[in-house]
Design a protein around this motif. Sequence first.
Motif, PDB file in Angstrom:
ATOM      1  N   ARG A  84      46.025 -18.267   6.702  1.00 18.45           N
ATOM      2  CA  ARG A  84      46.557 -19.636   6.598  1.00 18.45           C
ATOM      3  C   ARG A  84      47.423 -19.961   7.811  1.00 18.45           C
ATOM      4  O   ARG A  84      47.468 -21.099   8.270  1.00 18.45           O
ATOM      5  CB  ARG A  84      47.296 -19.814   5.275  1.00 18.45           C
ATOM      6  N   LEU A  85      48.096 -18.948   8.375  1.00 16.80           N
ATOM      7  CA  LEU A  85      48.859 -19.167   9.607  1.00 16.80           C
ATOM      8  C   LEU A  85      47.933 -19.512  10.765  1.00 16.80           C
ATOM      9  O   LEU A  85      48.220 -20.391  11.580  1.00 16.80           O
ATOM     10  CB  LEU A  85      49.682 -17.920   9.945  1.00 16.80           C
ATOM     11  N   GLU A  86      46.816 -18.805  10.832  1.00 17.96           N
ATOM     12  CA  GLU A  86      45.847 -19.052  11.891  1.00 17.96           C
ATOM     13  C   GLU A  86      45.290 -20.464  11.820  1.00 17.96           C
ATOM     14  O   GLU A  86      45.034 -21.108  12.835  1.00 17.96           O
ATOM     15  CB  GLU A  86      44.716 -18.031  11.782  1.00 17.96           C
ATOM     16  N   LYS A  87      45.115 -20.961  10.603  1.00 19.26           N
ATOM     17  CA  LYS A  87      44.616 -22.314  10.404  1.00 19.26           C
ATOM     18  C   LYS A  87      45.716 -23.358  10.575  1.00 19.26           C
ATOM     19  O   LYS A  87      45.434 -24.536  10.813  1.00 19.26           O
ATOM     20  CB  LYS A  87      44.007 -22.427   8.994  1.00 19.26           C
ATOM     21  N   GLY A  88      46.968 -22.943  10.470  1.00 20.88           N
ATOM     22  CA  GLY A  88      48.070 -23.892  10.568  1.00 20.88           C
ATOM     23  C   GLY A  88      48.445 -24.513   9.246  1.00 20.88           C
ATOM     24  O   GLY A  88      49.119 -25.548   9.203  1.00 20.88           O
ATOM     25  N   TYR A  89      48.027 -23.902   8.135  1.00 19.14           N
ATOM     26  CA  TYR A  89      48.416 -24.395   6.817  1.00 19.14           C
ATOM     27  C   TYR A  89      49.849 -23.981   6.509  1.00 19.14           C
ATOM     28  O   TYR A  89      50.223 -22.824   6.707  1.00 19.14           O
ATOM     29  CB  TYR A  89      47.487 -23.844   5.736  1.00 19.14           C
ATOM     30  N   ARG A  90      50.622 -24.910   6.004  1.00 21.57           N
ATOM     31  CA  ARG A  90      52.039 -24.659   5.727  1.00 21.57           C
ATOM     32  C   ARG A  90      52.225 -23.947   4.391  1.00 21.57           C
ATOM     33  O   ARG A  90      51.431 -24.096   3.479  1.00 21.57           O
ATOM     34  CB  ARG A  90      52.816 -25.969   5.698  1.00 21.57           C
ATOM     35  N   TYR A  91      53.333 -23.220   4.314  1.00 21.85           N
ATOM     36  CA  TYR A  91      53.710 -22.576   3.048  1.00 21.85           C
ATOM     37  C   TYR A  91      55.070 -23.112   2.636  1.00 21.85           C
ATOM     38  O   TYR A  91      56.038 -23.067   3.410  1.00 21.85           O
ATOM     39  CB  TYR A  91      53.764 -21.053   3.196  1.00 21.85           C
ATOM     40  N   TYR A  92      55.133 -23.625   1.421  1.00 23.28           N
ATOM     41  CA  TYR A  92      56.380 -24.219   0.938  1.00 23.28           C
ATOM     42  C   TYR A  92      57.458 -23.155   0.789  1.00 23.28           C
ATOM     43  O   TYR A  92      57.212 -22.070   0.256  1.00 23.28           O
ATOM     44  CB  TYR A  92      56.139 -24.927  -0.397  1.00 23.28           C
ATOM     45  N   THR A  93      58.647 -23.467   1.238  1.00 22.58           N
ATOM     46  CA  THR A  93      59.875 -22.656   1.312  1.00 22.58           C
ATOM     47  C   THR A  93      59.926 -21.784   2.558  1.00 22.58           C
ATOM     48  O   THR A  93      61.011 -21.357   2.956  1.00 22.58           O
ATOM     49  CB  THR A  93      60.104 -21.732   0.075  1.00 22.58           C
ATOM     50  N   THR A  94      58.800 -21.531   3.201  1.00 28.13           N
ATOM     51  CA  THR A  94      58.821 -20.777   4.461  1.00 28.13           C
ATOM     52  C   THR A  94      58.702 -21.714   5.654  1.00 28.13           C
ATOM     53  O   THR A  94      59.513 -21.678   6.579  1.00 28.13           O
ATOM     54  CB  THR A  94      57.673 -19.751   4.498  1.00 28.13           C
ATOM     55  N   ASP A  95      57.677 -22.545   5.646  1.00 28.63           N
ATOM     56  CA  ASP A  95      57.460 -23.498   6.741  1.00 28.63           C
ATOM     57  C   ASP A  95      57.998 -24.886   6.415  1.00 28.63           C
ATOM     58  O   ASP A  95      58.371 -25.633   7.321  1.00 28.63           O
ATOM     59  CB  ASP A  95      55.964 -23.607   7.045  1.00 28.63           C
ATOM     60  N   VAL A  96      57.991 -25.229   5.143  1.00 26.16           N
ATOM     61  CA  VAL A  96      58.397 -26.563   4.713  1.00 26.16           C
ATOM     62  C   VAL A  96      59.379 -26.443   3.562  1.00 26.16           C
ATOM     63  O   VAL A  96      59.169 -25.653   2.636  1.00 26.16           O
ATOM     64  CB  VAL A  96      57.175 -27.387   4.249  1.00 26.16           C
ATOM     65  N   THR A  97      60.456 -27.215   3.607  1.00 24.43           N
ATOM     66  CA  THR A  97      61.469 -27.223   2.552  1.00 24.43           C
ATOM     67  C   THR A  97      61.893 -28.674   2.292  1.00 24.43           C
ATOM     68  O   THR A  97      61.455 -29.583   3.012  1.00 24.43           O
ATOM     69  CB  THR A  97      62.713 -26.403   2.957  1.00 24.43           C
ATOM     70  N   PRO A  98      62.755 -28.919   1.313  1.00 28.46           N
ATOM     71  CA  PRO A  98      63.243 -30.282   1.106  1.00 28.46           C
ATOM     72  C   PRO A  98      64.042 -30.833   2.294  1.00 28.46           C
ATOM     73  O   PRO A  98      64.320 -32.034   2.334  1.00 28.46           O
ATOM     74  CB  PRO A  98      64.138 -30.141  -0.133  1.00 28.46           C
TER      75      PRO A  98
END
Length: 208
Positions: A145-159
């Motif tokens: 998912r990192l290779e594709k650029g998909y975000r992971y909530y709480t790691t890459d994206v937060t409130p």
Amino acid sequence: RGGVQSDVTVTRIAEDKFWVVTGSGFIGNDLAWLQMKTEPEEHVSFRDITLDYACLALWGPKARDVLSKATSDVVTNEAFPYLTPKFIAINGVPVWAQGVSYVGEMGWELYVPNHRALMVWDILFEAGKAFGMEVGGYKVLDSLRLEKGYRYYTTDVTPLETPYEAGLGFCVHLDKGDFIGKDSLIEKKRNGFSTKLCTLILDSEAFT
């Protein structure tokens, strides 16, 4: 404030019925948030069916070939395109198949009644042998998912980040009506933002 509250998949399965999927670590938070945002006069009820189903992820360039061997239902691209859900049968078991993927390749999340999950796993595993299918753990998922650029909530994206800052601006539809955080997002889009999450591609020679 325009931040990202959660990362869920919402599928409409009937006129007044929705299937909401979230990460196993966020069930309590997301369910509570939905309940708190529901007004009494809206007559909305929620049922947590987490323990009723197992989720088997079938992803990869040969996923359609594997699934076609495991079911008698037609799963061609014309009959079952990406981002569509439907019930299929695997050895008589009704499986809710959602055409979504978190690894950058096509595939499905297969929701199987818990007491039949092991049998369905065995059938999929056997069908996958002809295509060199392998079982991948969570770290494999994380790398893909990192290779594709998909975000992971709480790691890459937060409130604390807006979708624009997270590189997810394409998900924001300001014309869909009123929603929480809309005014903040309009202001952010008008005034611009100083940070943005990006995916870096490094040449392997950099490490030699």
